[in-house]
Write an enzyme that holds these catalytic residues in place. Structure first.
Site, mmCIF file in Angstrom:
data_model
loop_
_atom_site.group_PDB
_atom_site.id
_atom_site.type_symbol
_atom_site.label_atom_id
_atom_site.label_comp_id
_atom_site.label_asym_id
_atom_site.label_seq_id
_atom_site.Cartn_x
_atom_site.Cartn_y
_atom_site.Cartn_z
ATOM 1 N N SER A 150 -0.455 -5.316 2.504
ATOM 2 C CA SER A 150 -1.147 -6.388 3.007
ATOM 3 C C SER A 150 -0.526 -7.443 2.435
ATOM 4 O O SER A 150 -0.150 -7.763 1.053
ATOM 5 C CB SER A 150 -2.833 -6.106 2.372
ATOM 6 O OG SER A 150 -3.484 -7.399 2.263
ATOM 7 N N TYR A 182 -8.362 -3.160 -4.589
ATOM 8 C CA TYR A 182 -7.722 -3.054 -3.268
ATOM 9 C C TYR A 182 -6.014 -3.687 -3.187
ATOM 10 O O TYR A 182 -5.206 -3.279 -3.099
ATOM 11 C CB TYR A 182 -8.451 -3.743 -2.015
ATOM 12 C CG TYR A 182 -7.701 -3.893 -0.524
ATOM 13 C CD1 TYR A 182 -7.579 -2.921 -0.026
ATOM 14 C CD2 TYR A 182 -7.146 -5.086 -0.624
ATOM 15 C CE1 TYR A 182 -6.919 -3.064 1.243
ATOM 16 C CE2 TYR A 182 -6.398 -5.369 0.964
ATOM 17 C CZ TYR A 182 -6.259 -4.297 1.613
ATOM 18 O OH TYR A 182 -5.666 -4.476 2.887
#
Length: 253
Positions: free
Chosen positions: A144, A157
């Site tokens: 990401s 995350y």
């Protein structure tokens, strides 16, 4: 199905999600046989496999919790028994738990890392010995851009995704000598149906996102799928240890 991945076999985790299903369809369209790994999504996995086989491809759905070592071992054995040796692994499974830092407990932290980092280690660790034996393999992890950008309420995350980039670079060093490349794709803001359930004002969110990007449209799952296929082909054989940001120019440095 003719294509640059004819004769290759891929395993995709998180195969029924917005990104995973696009990746799976594109791999199959370009000639790969595909194992669709999913968690508790039997109907969607079966429908996706049927979509591929109806178009002349070859795909099978397999259920597994890739956070668990034993489940990963079973998954890999099932895929091999059904399809033969796995040449390409697209390690896409993940979760996006939003929680303020002040409310992030050790349990929440462990869960975020298990889903978004440890699962990728387990899969690569199980599959790479067979790839090494054949002298060819592709490991493609899905990270990401938030590993570079940061964002509130996503500490676990983002930490896991940053660790995934490190894992990918380490695998490139370890496995390059035996013919295996390892690369990470870091998507930006990709428009997927699940967004509608977590965003209060999608239009305002899109306007904020476009202001960050060079390309003035939202990313699409097919943008990520195209990058995956490129990294899986022979044309990308001299590319390894890299993070490819598919983000419309959100992160430029």
């Amino acid at each position: 199905m003719p294509g640059p991945l004819n004769g290759r076999t891929a395993l995709v985790t998180g195969a029924t999600g917005g990104l995973g299903s696009a990746i799976t369809r594109r791999l199959a369209a370009d000639g790969a046989t595909v194992a669709l790994a999913h968690l508790h999504d039997d109907q969607a996995a079966a429908e996706l496999a049927t979509h591929i086989t109806d178009r002349g491809g070859n795909a099978i759905p397999l259920a597994a919790d890739v956070r668990e070592a034993e489940a990963v071992s079973t998954l890999c054995h099932q895929a091999h028994d059904a399809l033969g040796p796995i040449d390409i692994v697209v390690s896409n499974a993940g979760a996006y738990p939003r929680r303020p830092w002040t409310e992030t407990t050790p349990t929440h932290w462990d869960e975020a890392l298990a889903t978004n980092l440890t699962s990728h280690y387990l899969l690569a660790h199980k599959l790479t010995p067979a790839m090494a034996a054949t002298g060819w393999g592709r490991i493609i992890t899905i990270g990401s851009v938030l590993a570079a950008a940061g964002r509130h309420d996503l500490t676990g995350y983002i930490s896991a995704k940053a660790g995934l980039e490190g894992l990918t670079r380490a695998l490139a060093r370890e496995l390059g000598p035996v013919g295996i490349t390892a690369n990470c794709i870091a998507p930006g803001s990709i428009r997927v149906p699940a967004e509608d359930t977590v965003v209060d004002d999608p239009e305002a969110m899109t306007a904020r996102q476009l202001a960050r990007q060079c390309v003035q449209r939202r990313g699409r799952p097919d943008d990520v799928a195209a990058a995956v296929v490129f990294l899986a082909t022979e044309d990308a054989g001299f590319i390894t240890g890299q993070t490819l940001r598919v983000d419309g120019g959100w992160i430029l440095a």
